[in-house]
Design an enzyme around this catalytic site. Structure first.
Site, short mmCIF file in Angstrom:
data_model
loop_
_atom_site.label_atom_id
_atom_site.label_comp_id
_atom_site.label_asym_id
_atom_site.label_seq_id
_atom_site.Cartn_x
_atom_site.Cartn_y
_atom_site.Cartn_z
N GLU A 199 0.83 -1.22 0.00
CA GLU A 199 0.00 0.00 0.00
C GLU A 199 0.86 1.26 0.00
O GLU A 199 0.56 2.25 -0.68
CB GLU A 199 -0.94 0.02 1.22
CG GLU A 199 -1.97 -1.10 1.24
CD GLU A 199 -3.07 -0.92 0.19
OE1 GLU A 199 -3.10 0.09 -0.52
OE2 GLU A 199 -3.90 -1.85 0.09
N ARG A 234 0.66 3.83 -3.16
CA ARG A 234 0.06 5.14 -2.86
C ARG A 234 1.13 6.22 -2.69
O ARG A 234 1.04 7.29 -3.30
CB ARG A 234 -0.81 5.07 -1.59
CG ARG A 234 -2.00 4.13 -1.75
CD ARG A 234 -2.90 4.13 -0.52
NE ARG A 234 -3.72 2.92 -0.49
CZ ARG A 234 -5.00 2.87 -0.17
NH1 ARG A 234 -5.64 3.96 0.16
NH2 ARG A 234 -5.66 1.73 -0.15
N ASP A 294 -4.93 -9.67 -8.79
CA ASP A 294 -5.21 -8.67 -9.83
C ASP A 294 -4.00 -7.92 -10.42
O ASP A 294 -3.57 -8.16 -11.55
CB ASP A 294 -6.29 -7.67 -9.35
CG ASP A 294 -6.04 -7.08 -7.96
OD1 ASP A 294 -4.97 -7.33 -7.39
OD2 ASP A 294 -6.90 -6.34 -7.46
N GLU A 320 -11.95 0.83 -10.82
CA GLU A 320 -11.47 0.00 -11.93
C GLU A 320 -12.36 0.04 -13.17
O GLU A 320 -11.88 0.07 -14.30
CB GLU A 320 -11.27 -1.45 -11.47
CG GLU A 320 -10.07 -1.65 -10.54
CD GLU A 320 -10.28 -1.21 -9.09
OE1 GLU A 320 -11.44 -0.84 -8.75
OE2 GLU A 320 -9.32 -1.23 -8.31
#
Ligand code: DMJ
Length: 452
Positions: free
Chosen positions: A116, A120, A243, A359
């Site tokens: 993360e 980010r 993903d 998405e």
């Protein structure tokens, strides 16, 4: 005899006129929609500033804030900064950048989630460095990269999950392909911009450690132990935990001209389309299957999986991308907002949460870029209208715990400002707003410009 050329000229002029009028109308409608998205971005940003300034994220229902760790890492301002710049809020972006440089310190004795923080914060620092030219952001990215690097020092080279930013201690070896394989855009870009090859080498090795453990039929599982390299779960799909592993195989092949990543993507795509793709009565979907046998385990698809049309389109497979985006749109339209997980045979939700995810909009933007088909603008209008209808608060936006009942969560995720508004804005904006061919978006929609 002279009448013929005149007639032809008149027909040509009439057809030019006819093709220009809708173009002009379309441009002006798109400009209005892009402006509407800018306003909604501001509505979200101003609520963050009012109730959560200096913290990670806004809680829009209780009108307070949340920090992920004991010290804030200013996630929302950093995630939102390049969106602000692309939208033309220059003064605001300049002052946020100054604030970040003065107040964001990574010298913190606390464990953080490497994945993360990489997508980010490291991604945000790098894209904003490239957009602004502000060297201080590159120095901060280098500092953060150095602090994250111990995560790769494991028996297999597969990174653990958490790293202490001050001590470099690492913990939690139960990880997954997405957390391991979604690091190379950021670490690779950092390598190119600082001239330090170790960043690229560690993150590429991590992704390939997953790829090298693919099953004989070419699929990966959901959970893996980073200390032993053994799979802990054999369910394969393109949803949460896997993903963006696929996304980065392709994007790193493009961004770094890396032939090994290209081979890894190509062979993975073949396996995904052979064993996970599913021709259902309602259209093309990507379901779940056992990674060793290819046997179907679930007919589930979810809002995170909706990144896959974008990746297919980027790989050149616009036709499957378009078909899959149509399925995503059916999932969205069931309740007017898409759910976390959807059973595409029952055509109903399995897990009904929506957390302001981007998405499906990201894929609409890619498909509009590649096809120019107004179908994707129509989808974009629906996304915008329904976000406003179901997720807008008097101040800020909130996710939904249930897309059927529209009951609210109390969180405005930082990626909502990094990704959701950015992709919708870009969908409606003229192509020159961001030269698509010159950049690659990381998984948090931070564009990296290939300057090497
Ligand atoms: C984002 O944090 C990133 O896109 C991540 O890769 C998975 N999805 C969320 C938003 O849905």
């Amino acid at each position: 005899m002279k009448a013929m050329p005149l007639l032809i000229a008149a027909i040509v002029l009439a057809s030019i006129f006819a093709s220009c009028v809708p173009d002009k109308a379309l441009r002006s409608e798109n400009a209005q929609l892009a402006q509407e998205v800018r306003q909604e971005f501001l509505h979200s940003w101003n609520a963050y500033k009012k109730y959560a300034w200096g913290h990670d994220m806004l809680r829009p229902v209780s009108k307070t804030y949340v920090d992920w760790y004991k010290t804030t890492l200013l996630m929302t301002p950093l995630d939102a900064l390049d969106t602000m710049t692309l939208m033309g809020f220059k003064e605001e972006a300049d002052s946020v950048r100054e604030y970040l440089v003065k107040n964001l310190s990574f010298n913190q004795d606390m464990y953080v989630k490497n994945f993360e923080i990489t997508i980010r914060l490291l991604g945000g620092l790098l894209s904003n460095y490239q957009l602004s030219g502000d060297q201080r952001l590159l120095r901060m990215a280098d500092d953060l990269g150095t602090r994250l690097m111990p995560i790769f020092k494991t028996p297999t080279g597969i990174p653990y999950v958490d790293v202490n930013l001050k001590t470099g201690a690492i913990r939690n070896s139960r990880t997954n392909p997405a957390e391991v394989g979604t690091l190379l855009i950021e670490f690779g870009t950092l390598s190119k911009l600082t001239g330090k090859p170790e960043y690229y080498a560690a993150a590429k090795n991590a992704a390939l450690q997953i790829y090298n453990r693919r099953s004989p039929i070419g699929l990966v599982g959901t959970w893996i132990d980073a200390s032993t390299g053994k799979w802990l779960d054999s369910n394969s799909h393109v949803s949460a935990c896997i993903d963006s592993y696929y996304e980065y195989l392709l994007k790193c092949a493009i961004l770094f001209d890396d032939p090994e990543m290209r081979v890894a993507w190509e062979s993975s795509k073949v396996a995904v389309m052979k064993y996970l793709a599913d021709e259902a009565p309602s259209g093309l979907w990507i379901g779940h299957a056992n990674m060793y046998t290819g046997k179907r385990t679930k007919t589930w698809f979810g809002l995170l999986d909706a990144f896959f049309p974008a990746v297919l389109a980027l790989s050149g497979d616009v036709s499957n991308a378009a078909r899959l985006e149509e399925s995503c749109f059916k999932m969205w339209n069931k309740y007017g907002i898409e759910p976390d997980e959807f059973d595409y045979i029952a055509m109903d939700t399995v897990n009904s949460r929506y957390q302001l995810n981007p998405e499906i909009m990201e894929s609409a933007y890619y498909l509009y870029h590649y096809t120019g088909d107004q179908r994707y603008l129509e989808m974009g209008k629906v996304f915008l209208k329904n976000l406003k209808l179901y997720c807008r608060m008097d101040e800020g936006y909130s996710g939904l715990t249930n897309v059927a009942t529209k009951q609210r969560t109390d969180l405005m995720e930082s990626y909502f400002l990094a990704e959701t508004w950015k992709y919708l804005f870009l969908l409606f904006s003229p192509p020159e707003t961001l030269e698509f061919k010159k950049i690659v978006f990381n998984s948090e929609a931070h564009p990296m410009r290939k300057t090497w």
